[in-house]
Each structure stands twice: as structure tokens, then as C-alpha cells.
Design an enzyme around this catalytic site. Structure first.
Site, PDB file in Angstrom:
ATOM      1  N   GLU A   1       0.852  -1.196   0.000  1.00 52.81           N
ATOM      2  CA  GLU A   1       0.000   0.000   0.000  1.00 52.81           C
ATOM      3  C   GLU A   1       0.888   1.247   0.000  1.00 52.81           C
ATOM      4  OE1 GLU A   1      -2.734   0.060   3.287  1.00 52.81           O
ATOM      5  OE2 GLU A   1      -3.666   1.939   2.641  1.00 52.81           O
TER       6      GLU A   1
ATOM      7  N   ASN B   1     -12.203  -1.598  -1.093  1.00 54.31           N
ATOM      8  CA  ASN B   1     -11.446  -2.142   0.041  1.00 54.31           C
ATOM      9  C   ASN B   1     -12.132  -1.773   1.347  1.00 54.31           C
ATOM     10  OD1 ASN B   1      -8.866  -3.091   1.498  1.00 54.31           O
ATOM     11  ND2 ASN B   1      -9.093  -0.985   2.260  1.00 54.31           N
ATOM     12  N   GLU B   2     -12.330  -2.750   2.205  1.00 53.40           N
ATOM     13  CA  GLU B   2     -12.934  -2.517   3.530  1.00 53.40           C
ATOM     14  C   GLU B   2     -14.077  -1.519   3.417  1.00 53.40           C
ATOM     15  OE1 GLU B   2      -9.910  -1.877   6.575  1.00 53.40           O
ATOM     16  OE2 GLU B   2      -9.247  -3.958   6.355  1.00 53.40           O
TER      17      GLU B   2
ATOM     18  N   TYR C   1      -6.553  -9.843  10.617  1.00 52.62           N
ATOM     19  CA  TYR C   1      -5.367  -9.471  11.396  1.00 52.62           C
ATOM     20  C   TYR C   1      -5.502 -10.097  12.770  1.00 52.62           C
ATOM     21  CZ  TYR C   1      -4.102  -5.917   7.948  1.00 52.62           C
ATOM     22  OH  TYR C   1      -3.714  -5.271   6.800  1.00 52.62           O
TER      23      TYR C   1
ATOM     24  N   GLU D   1      -5.712  -9.413   3.174  1.00 54.51           N
ATOM     25  CA  GLU D   1      -4.880  -8.788   4.217  1.00 54.51           C
ATOM     26  C   GLU D   1      -4.886  -9.759   5.388  1.00 54.51           C
ATOM     27  OE1 GLU D   1      -5.540  -4.628   5.195  1.00 54.51           O
ATOM     28  OE2 GLU D   1      -6.205  -4.195   3.153  1.00 54.51           O
TER      29      GLU D   1
HETATM   30  O1  AHR Z   1      -2.778  -2.650   6.252  1.00 54.05           O
HETATM   31  C1  AHR Z   1      -3.106  -1.436   6.863  1.00 54.05           C
HETATM   32  C2  AHR Z   1      -4.589  -1.128   6.727  1.00 54.05           C
HETATM   33  O2  AHR Z   1      -5.322  -2.119   7.375  1.00 54.05           O
HETATM   34  C3  AHR Z   1      -5.152  -1.134   5.336  1.00 54.05           C
HETATM   35  O3  AHR Z   1      -4.998   0.071   4.676  1.00 54.05           O
HETATM   36  C4  AHR Z   1      -6.600  -1.398   5.560  1.00 54.05           C
HETATM   37  O4  AHR Z   1      -7.208  -2.058   4.468  1.00 54.05           O
HETATM   38  C5  AHR Z   1      -6.616  -2.222   6.833  1.00 54.05           C
HETATM   39  O5  AHR Z   1      -7.514  -1.728   7.744  1.00 54.05           O
END
Ligand code: AHR
Length: 507
Positions: free
Chosen positions: A25, A175-176, A244, A295
Site C-alpha cells: 500500500e 477495500n474494507e 489481522y 490482508e
Molecule cells: O494494512 C493497513 C490497513 O489495514 C489497510 O490500509 C486497511 O485495508 C486495513 O484496515
């Protein structure tokens, strides 16, 4: 002793090479100083890209790279990144309010595709559906994929240096979108998806369109989205999932309890895979759509990486980092992060029938990164070594493994003692074993009904003297892979907190 059976006649699915993909990114030090140093830099580079990083990416057979975000994607206007670099605009970045850095647009579509080509990876673009229109994205696809000379935008591409089309096949539709990408409800997004996907698919055949999916264990989102998308299901090739695992203690000085808690969090990706897949199947989309975990990784508190200390190394901050505040979200990676990576990739192999692609976040100077870099300094993290050891699984057929993986019980949760996966490719069986136990070795006995194995195995072992071990500019090889050939009868010993990959020929 762990007794594991690798079932030679029970194939799960092909492990798409794209399960071993990467995410980059425009954030912090990922591009500027990490990947891109510029053509005039004293740092060895290939057309502006950090040479050592390019070489290491080739070494691990990086199959796909997602770009330009992340949250940044949703404020990105692709037209800012084409044409002579000196004429490109400087913009507020999505992350400017977090770190003060502006976006110079030195890396745009041509540069990113060039980076992918240098590395041998396919580009995966995340389209902005929040602050640009379907027509803008139609134009980006036209610019990238129309045959030479066919359209005005194809001719513009040629004028900007690339006569041949880029052939960008993977496109994320937002994205998100439940957060930074428009703050939408699932239903709102699904309507947007149908609109954008229709226009994108119409612009170019053969695209794989990826629907913006849930965060972690949000079970409502996929249901709300897929319910509305289902009538136009053929326009969806992938359902994204972001996973995550939050922090468990200090990234470098965690306790034994935090070691296991971090692993427990990471292993829960399996529950998310099964649940999200359940929605895909539930809406009858499994014939053409699989999961895209675009991600994933550990997200530790920032500040453990080396960038805040760059001046001590005699390195002036990168031009877009005048105040040397350090790279946003940069973190160090220890053997614990390597273990998370290995156990996660093992799970991806074992669920290869459900997953089309996965891209770890993020490549360099950021979250669960493979590299740390600044100025002329460059190191590989233990996570890089996991991707290197496990690359032979790419494109192999995943085989089912049965047997007890043990259980390490803590007060409120437990983790298995061992993580394992096995694939067969070109007459070679590759097995990865990760010993999650932080104090005891794992003695493993493998049997292979349906397969006859050779008497020697090639073994790669990632181990260290301490679970907190990590690489630094001072000690770049504190953690590195050891390789050897062993005589092989199915017995393997994996030291505590270590990862072993064995490859053995089939007779
Ligand atoms: O990876 C960092 C951020 O985490 C990304 O920009 C976003 O998609 C996620 O929340």
C-alpha cells in the site's frame, strides 16, 4: 510423539500459487524507501526499485502483489500516477493525518506493473469505488488492458511507455467498504458492487472481480452482501476476507503466555475461512467464487521497527518523511511472527479448495512484513524465510493429513502442539511442520499410505536460540534457514518454536 498420516489418495485441491501473495500500500515506508528508491538513488536499484528486494521476491516466487491499498485505494485517482513523473501531482494521502506524509505519485500504474514484472508476480489492483465513478474504473481497465492502438487510452498508455497491454486480471471492487472504503452497510455495498462489477466486466473479459469482504469474524457482513449480490453471482470470482491477529504483548518482549495467545488468535483464521466459505456455498456461488484473504498477519503496536533510528545509522529520512517520525505501522518480526506465518500458510494449504488467493500485509516496513529497509540498509525478517521454505507448496496438490496434533492447554484457551500441511508436485512430496510448543521439541512420525517415498529428504529448518529472536541491521542473520539432506524414514524432529519443511521424491 506425533503420529501423522499423509493420505496420498486424498487430494484436497491444487494450492493456487496466489495463496503465497503479498500486499503493498502507499502507506508509511512501504513504497517510498522500502520498494522504490528512485532511479537516481545511490541505493542499488533496477529502474528505481530496490535491487535486493526485487531479488528476494524472485527467490520466493512471489506470485501476486496487491496494490495500491488498503485504505489508500479508496482515495486513489489512477490518472495521478501516469505520465512524466515530474508532472505528477502531490496529493494528500489517506494516511497523511496519521504521519504527515504526502503522496508524490512517483509510483503509479506503469511503475507498479514494472515492479510486478521484475519480480515475476501478477498485479492485483484494488479499485476505488468510494471516491471515483464506475466510468473512471472502466477507463483504468481500458488503459491497462486494451490492445495496442485500439482505444484512446491504449494510445495514451503507449505514449507513456507501454505499447503492450498490462493484462491486469485481478481487480478488487473496493477495500474494507464497511470502514475506510465508504463506511457502508453490507446492503449498500452490495448494490455498489453490482453496479461497478457490471461496468468492469463489460470493459474487459476474463477479469477476476473480488468482492470486498468481512473484517475478521464479522459474520453479518458476508451474509448481507452475498444476499444482494447472488442474482448476479457470475460477476464475482472472489470474496475477500481481512484477518489481522491483534497484539498479544510486546512484539519483541512477549511472555510465554503471550506467545500462545498470539498463536491462538492467528489460528482462528480457520474459523473465519470455514464461516465465510459457508456463506459462499450457502448462496450457491462456490462454482466460480472462492475466498481471497487479501490482508492477513500480526498487527503489533507500532514503533518496534528500525525506522525511527535511521539518523543513528547515518541515513537521512526519505524525502516524504522530513520529520523522521518513523514508518507508520512498521513492526519487527520475531520467531513468533514466523510461527504465525507458517501455521497460517499450513491452514491455507489445508483449505486450498476454498481459497483462491491470499496476500500477507504488508511487504516491507509495515505490519507482518518480509523485509525492513531504509537508505542502503536492508534485511529479511523471519517471515521471509517462511515464505522461502514453503514456496514448494505453490501449485502442488494439497493432501489430507490425519492424526493428533496434540493440545497445549492454557487457562482459557488451547492451541495444537503442531501445525502441518503436505503437497505433491512434480513427483515430490513437501511437508511443512511448525512446532508451536515454545519449550519442547516435537518428535514426528509420518506415514504415507498410497505413496512410496525416497530414502533421502531435503530439509529446511528455521530455528533460533530464543523465540524472541529477530533480524536487525546490526545482526541481519540472527535468524536464517538451515538446509541439509537427511536419510528419511518418516521420522522428523522439530525443535521448540521452529519450522521445518521436508521435500522427498516419490518413487
Ligand atoms: O494494512 C493497513 C490497513 O489495514 C489497510 O490500509 C486497511 O485495508 C486495513 O484496515
Amino acid at each position: 510423539m506425533f503420529q501423522l498420516t499423509v493420505h496420498g489418495d486424498d487430494r484436497i485441491a491444487r494450492v493456487e500459487p496466489e495463496l503465497y501473495g503479498h500486499f503493498t500500500e502507499h502507506i508509511g515506508g512501504v513504497f517510498y524507501d522500502g520498494i522504490w528508491v528512485g532511479e537516481d538513488s545511490p541505493v542499488p536499484n533496477i529502474r528505481g526499485f530496490r535491487k535486493e528486494l526485487v531479488e528476494k521476491m524472485r527467490q520466493i516466487h512471489a506470485p501476486v502483489i496487491r496494490w495500491p491499498g488498503g485504505c489508500f485505494a479508496e482515495i486513489y485517482d489512477w490518472r495521478d500516477g501516469i505520465g512524466p513523473r515530474e508532472n505528477r501531482p502531490t496529493r494528500i494521502n489517506w494516511w497523511t493525518r496519521s504521519d504527515g506524509r504526502l503522496e508524490p505519485n512517483a509510483v503509479g500504474t506503469h511503475e507498479f506493473v514494472d515492479f510486478c514484472r521484475l519480480v515475476g508476480a501478477e498485479p492485483y489492483f484494488a479499485a476505488n469505488i468510494t471516491s471515483t465513478t464506475p466510468l473512471d474504473i472502466r477507463d483504468w481497465i481500458d488503459y491497462c488492458n486494451s490492445p495496442a492502438g485500439a482505444t484512446t487510452l491504449a494510445r495514451l498508455r503507449e505514449k507513456n511507455g507501454s505499447r503492450e497491454p498490462f493484462g491486469v486480471r485481478y481487480w478488487g471492487v473496493g477495500n474494507e467498504t464497511w470502514g475506510g472504503g465508504g463506511n457502508m452497510t453490507g446492503e449498500m455495498y452490495a448494490h455498489e458492487y453490482r453496479k461497478y462489477a457490471m461496468i468492469m466486466d463489460n470493459a474487459c473479459g476474463g477479469l477476476e472481480l473480488i468482492c470486498s469482504g468481512a473484517d475478521h469474524s464479522d459474520w453479518r457482513w458476508p451474509n448481507d452482501v452475498l444476499r444482494v449480490i447472488e442474482p448476479s453471482a457470475r460477476l464475482m470470482s472472489g470474496l475477500s476476507l481481512h484477518f489481522y491477529c491483534g497484539s498479544a504483548g510486546d512484539p519483541l518482549a512477549f511472555t510465554e503466555e503471550e506467545w500462545y495467545r498470539q498463536l491462538r488468535q492467528a489460528l482462528d483464521v480457520e474459523r473465519a475461512i470455514k464461516r465465510n466459505w459457508g456463506f459462499v456455498v450457502g448462496y450457491g456461488m462456490e462454482k466460480h467464487a472462492r475466498l481471497v484473504i487479501d490482508e492477513w498477519g500480526c498487527w503489533h503496536p507500532g514503533g518496534s521497527g528500525p525506522s525511527p533510528r535511521m539518523r543513528e545509522y547515518g541515513i537521512e529520512p526519505a524525502p516524504n518523511n522530513p520529520d523522521a517520525v518513523g514508518n507508520l505501522f512498521e513492526q519487527q518480526s520475531t520467531m513468533r511472527d514466523a510461527m504465525v506465518a507458517a501455521a497460517t500458510l499450513n491452514l491455507f494449504n489445508n483449505h486450498a479448495d476454498k481459497i483462491r488467493m491470499a496476500t500477507v500485509a504488508q511487504l516491507v516496513n509495515n505490519l507482518h512484513c518480509l523485509f525492513l529497509a531504509g537508505g542502503d540498509r536492508f534485511i529479511c525478517t523471519p517471515t521471509f524465510h517462511v515464505f522461502d521454505m514453503m514456496k514448494e507448496h505453490q501449485g502442488g496438490d494439497a493432501l489430507r493429513i490425519s492424526g493428533s496434533k496434540g493440545e497445549i492447554a492454557r487457562e482459557r484457551y488451547s492451541v495444537p502442539g503442531l501445525s502441518a500441511s503436505a503437497t505433491v508436485k512434480n513427483g515430490v512430496l513437501t511437508v511443512t511442520l511448525a512446532n508451536l510448543n515454545v519449550t519442547e521439541s516435537a518428535e514426528v512420525k509420518l506415514t504415507f499410505p498410497g505413496l512410496t517415498t525416497d530414502k533421502t529428504a531435503k530439509v529446511a529448518l528455521l530455528t533460533a536460540s530464543d523465540p524472541h529472536a529477530h533480524n536487525s541491521y546490526e545482526e541481519p542473520e540472527a535468524v536464517k534457514t538451515e538446509r541439509c539432506e537427511l536419510s528419511f524414514d518418516g521420522s522428523l524432529r522439530v525443535p521448540p518454536f521452529s519450522i521445518l519443511t521436508a521435500s522427498v521424491g516419490l518413487i
